[in-house]
Enzyme design. Structure first.
Site: not given
Ligand SMILES: Nc1ncnc2c1ncn2[C@@H]1O[C@H](COP(=O)(O)OS(=O)(=O)O)[C@@H](OP(=O)(O)O)[C@H]1O
Length: 347
Positions: A86-88, A149, A171, A179
């Site tokens: 959930g970083t993004t 991270h 998560r 993911s």
């Molecule tokens: N706005 C928002 N709301 C809910 N979920 C979101 C959002 N943006 C990104 N995602 C989902 O988060 C997963 C990506 O994780 P990260 O953002 O932690 O990736 S990273 O570490 O920055 O590479 C990835 O999860 P999965 O869909 O399960 O693969 C993304 O789809």
């Protein structure tokens, strides 16, 4: 490095010397640290176990240089996560909450910049190939917000010792694994690696071998920090945000020292932030649909399904049983639990 009294030539020479000494240190570490094959092919993609977490050789250099040189300000905020937790989303929420008075409501910076451009990773971006980045001018908006991270124990000392704030999101590990496997699968496609089977990914994940793994040590480090000093570290869960984003957003704002005012609540500011940062909205913004991040990943790959419980579409009963047992063993007595609901939900 204090360069205030040095000439330009002296500064260049200092930087070159530091780069050389970092290269030597990393070369030595590469020969001595435990090493495993990474999630994509190529020797430069090998993972090294540095201070108890797995790291690419490229990132070793930036991790070491920021551990040595990064100076946190009391006003700084750090978004800390394991990959794919959930970083993004948390970058977007933290930025929008903290900087909400610095732009017009209809000119939100997330309409023109990705969350990863507004809140940059220290080790994969700011310090990548640059041991002395210009931190003064790196963040357009204030306060400075950075992401990492890196596990809690290995954060630069000044982050742990200053009054800065850390927001962490975790998560459930089953969704994280799925993911990560899907994300790495896309990277493998790009470089024409053959697909990695879910069995192989499961085995690596189970053994903690992925960028910044193992999972449990990462989560527990920040969990303990949040228990010991709740004013400094806020521990959030992806599943809770999916369940009630307004409530979690208010908690985040309160923690960051910028609670939503009654007026803001009446004007719907909380809902506006939740909406612009939602999976559905962010995924459709042009800047998130094309182009590459500074660390080489297509922007669109940060948005896949954004659901809770997608693991139930992939993991076999025996994989679930093994992971559940491991979760139980590792988290036992910590007070930390995960919801493993197979009910999916969309933003
Ligand atoms: N706005 C928002 N709301 C809910 N979920 C979101 C959002 N943006 C990104 N995602 C989902 O988060 C997963 C990506 O994780 P990260 O953002 O932690 O990736 S990273 O570490 O920055 O590479 C990835 O999860 P999965 O869909 O399960 O693969 C993304 O789809």
């Amino acid at each position: 490095m204090d360069t205030s009294r040095s000439s330009k030539a002296e500064i260049v020479s200092l930087i070159q010397n530091e780069e050389k000494s970092l290269d030597d240190e990393v070369q030595q570490l590469e020969q001595t640290l435990p090493k495993e094959e990474g999630w994509t092919s190529g020797s430069e993609k090998s993972l090294y176990l540095y201070q108890g977490f797995w790291c690419l050789a490229r990132d070793l250099k930036s991790v070491i240089s920021l551990q040595k040189h990064f100076q946190a300000f009391d006003s700084d905020v750090f978004v800390a996560t394991s990959p794919k937790c959930g970083t993004t989303w948390l970058k977007a929420l933290t930025f929008s909450t903290l900087c909400r008075t610095q732009y017009a409501r209809d000119e939100h910076p997330l309409l023109n910049s990705t969350p990863h451009q507004l809140v940059r990773f220290l080790e994969f971006d700011v310090y990548l190939n640059n041991p002395f980045p210009d931190l003064e001018n790196i963040c357009v908006y204030k306060p400075r917000i950075f992401a990492t991270h890196i596990p809690y124990a290995s954060l630069p000392t000044s982050i742990k010792d200053s009054k800065c704030k850390i927001v962490y999101i975790c998560r459930n590990p089953m969704d994280m694994l799925i993911s990560l496997w899907n994300f790495m699968g896309k990277l493998r496609d790009q470089i024409q690696d053959p697909p990695m089977s879910l069995d192989e990914a499961f085995d690596k994940f189970y053994r903690g071998i992925y960028l910044s793994g193992p999972f449990y040590e990462h989560v527990l480090g920040y969990w303990k920090a949040s228990q010991e000093n709740p004013d400094k570290t806020l521990f959030l869960k992806y599943e809770d945000l999916k369940e009630d984003i307004s409530c979690q957003l208010k908690k985040l704002a309160m923690f960051l020292g910028v609670p939503f005012t009654e007026d803001e609540e009446k004007q719907g500011v909380v809902e506006e932030i939740a909406k612009i940062c939602s999976f559905r909205e962010l995924k459709e913004v042009q800047v998130n649909k094309k182009g590459l991040s500074r660390f080489g990943t297509p922007h669109k790959d940060f948005f896949r399904k954004g659901q809770v419980g997608d693991w139930s579409n992939y993991l076999t009963p025996s994989m679930v049983e093994r992971l559940e047992k491991l979760i139980h063993e590792k988290l036992d007595g910590s007070g930390l639990t995960f919801k493993l609901s197979s009910k999916t939900s969309m933003a």
